[in-house]
Scaffold this motif. Structure first.
Motif, short mmCIF file in Angstrom:
data_model
loop_
_atom_site.label_atom_id
_atom_site.label_comp_id
_atom_site.label_asym_id
_atom_site.label_seq_id
_atom_site.Cartn_x
_atom_site.Cartn_y
_atom_site.Cartn_z
N HIS A 67 0.87 -1.18 0.00
CA HIS A 67 0.00 0.00 0.00
C HIS A 67 0.89 1.22 0.00
O HIS A 67 1.61 1.42 0.98
N PRO A 68 0.94 2.01 -1.04
CA PRO A 68 0.22 1.85 -2.30
C PRO A 68 0.73 0.66 -3.09
O PRO A 68 1.85 0.19 -2.91
N GLU A 69 -0.14 0.17 -4.00
CA GLU A 69 0.18 -1.06 -4.74
C GLU A 69 1.32 -0.85 -5.73
O GLU A 69 1.66 0.28 -6.08
N LEU A 70 1.88 -1.96 -6.18
CA LEU A 70 3.02 -1.91 -7.10
C LEU A 70 2.63 -2.19 -8.55
O LEU A 70 3.50 -2.18 -9.42
N GLN A 71 1.35 -2.41 -8.85
CA GLN A 71 0.90 -2.69 -10.21
C GLN A 71 1.74 -3.79 -10.86
O GLN A 71 2.71 -3.53 -11.55
N TRP A 72 1.37 -5.02 -10.65
CA TRP A 72 2.13 -6.17 -11.13
C TRP A 72 1.82 -6.49 -12.58
O TRP A 72 0.68 -6.42 -13.01
N ALA A 73 2.84 -6.83 -13.35
CA ALA A 73 2.68 -7.30 -14.73
C ALA A 73 2.16 -8.73 -14.70
O ALA A 73 2.17 -9.39 -13.66
N GLN A 93 6.90 -13.12 -11.69
CA GLN A 93 6.11 -11.92 -11.90
C GLN A 93 6.95 -10.71 -11.51
O GLN A 93 7.75 -10.78 -10.58
N ALA A 94 6.75 -9.61 -12.22
CA ALA A 94 7.52 -8.39 -11.97
C ALA A 94 6.58 -7.23 -11.69
O ALA A 94 5.49 -7.15 -12.27
N ALA A 95 7.02 -6.32 -10.82
CA ALA A 95 6.23 -5.13 -10.50
C ALA A 95 6.53 -4.05 -11.52
O ALA A 95 7.68 -3.81 -11.89
N ARG A 96 5.50 -3.37 -11.98
CA ARG A 96 5.66 -2.29 -12.95
C ARG A 96 6.22 -1.03 -12.29
O ARG A 96 6.90 -0.24 -12.92
N VAL A 111 18.82 -3.29 -7.80
CA VAL A 111 19.31 -1.92 -7.67
C VAL A 111 18.67 -0.99 -8.68
O VAL A 111 18.62 0.23 -8.46
N GLU A 112 18.16 -1.52 -9.78
CA GLU A 112 17.49 -0.69 -10.79
C GLU A 112 16.05 -0.39 -10.40
O GLU A 112 15.33 0.27 -11.13
N GLY A 113 15.60 -0.89 -9.23
CA GLY A 113 14.26 -0.61 -8.73
C GLY A 113 13.21 -1.61 -9.18
O GLY A 113 12.01 -1.38 -9.02
N CYS A 114 13.63 -2.71 -9.74
CA CYS A 114 12.71 -3.73 -10.24
C CYS A 114 12.45 -4.77 -9.15
O CYS A 114 13.36 -5.43 -8.67
N ALA A 115 11.18 -4.92 -8.77
CA ALA A 115 10.77 -5.94 -7.79
C ALA A 115 10.23 -7.14 -8.54
O ALA A 115 9.44 -7.00 -9.48
N LYS A 116 10.68 -8.33 -8.14
CA LYS A 116 10.24 -9.57 -8.77
C LYS A 116 9.89 -10.58 -7.70
O LYS A 116 10.49 -10.61 -6.63
#
Length: 187
Positions: A53-59, A90-93, A141-146
Motif C-alpha cells: 500500500h500503495p500497490e506496485l501494479q504487477w505485470a 512476476q515483476a512489478a511495474r 538496484v534498478e528498482g525492479c521488484a520480482k
C-alpha cells in the motif's frame, strides 16, 4: 598388484552407481494436479500483491514447467518421470527508489513470517524454502521488484520432447518491470 585392483574397482563402482541411479525406482508419492498447483501459486502471488500500500501494479505472471528427468540426458537413456516443477515469475511495474529498497523486503518478510513460513533474508531478497514449494522476492538496484513461486511434484503435462507444459504468459515477463513512476515508491 594393489594398484591394479583399485583401478578395476573404481570403474566398477562408478558403473554400479550409474546403473543404480538410472534404475532407481520412481517416487511412489502422488503428484499434485496442475490446477491445484496453479491455484496455490496464484494465491501466493495475490498475497504478495495485496501486501503493498500503495500497490506496485504487477505485470502478468509467466508460468513455466521444469519436467523431472532420470537417466543420462542427451542420450537415449533420459526419460521423463511424470513429475514437474511449476514455476511462476512476476515483476512489478512500479519502480522502487534505492532509498525504499528495504521497505518492500520488510513487507514480504512480515507477510511470509505471518503465514508461518521459515524466512531467509538476504541483502536484496527474501526467500522461503518449504516442503515442495519455494517463494522468492527481490528488489534489484534498478528498482525492479520480482517474485517467484514454485511448486514441486506437479503432474507433468509437457510433451515427450519437453515442449508444452505449463507455459503461459509473456515470455519476457520482466519487460514491464520498473517502468512506472509512483509518488511514494519511486521518489
Amino acid at each position: 598388484m594393489r594398484v591394479a585392483i583399485r583401478r578395476m574397482t573404481v570403474p566398477g563402482v562408478l558403473l554400479a552407481l550409474l546403473v543404480g541411479w538410472y534404475a532407481w525406482p520412481e517416487s511412489a508419492e502422488p503428484t499434485a494436479p496442475v490446477d491445484q498447483a496453479q491455484h496455490r501459486i496464484e494465491a501466493e502471488l495475490a498475497d504478495v500483491a495485496g501486501a503493498f500500500h500503495p500497490e506496485l501494479q504487477w505485470a502478468e505472471a509467466r508460468y513455466e514447467s521444469d519436467p523431472d528427468l532420470t537417466g543420462f540426458c542427451g542420450t537415449s537413456g533420459c526419460k521423463k518421470t511424470g513429475r514437474s516443477e511449476m514455476i511462476a515469475n512476476q515483476a512489478a511495474r512500479v519502480r522502487i527508489t534505492s532509498e525504499r529498497i528495504q521497505e518492500p523486503l520488510d513487507i514480504i518478510q512480515a507477510l511470509w513470517t505471518g503465514k508461518g513460513y521459515s524466512v531467509d533474508r538476504h541483502k536484496g531478497s527474501v526467500e522461503v524454502k518449504g516442503s515442495g514449494f519455494t517463494l522468492w522476492f527481490t528488489v534489484g538496484v534498478e528498482g525492479c521488484a520480482k517474485v517467484r513461486a514454485t511448486v514441486a511434484d506437479v503432474t507433468d503435462i509437457s510433451n515427450p520432447d519437453g515442449t508444452g507444459g505449463f507455459g503461459q504468459g509473456p515470455l519476457d515477463y520482466a519487460a514491464q518491470c520498473a517502468t512506472v513512476d509512483d509518488p511514494y515508491w519511486s521518489h
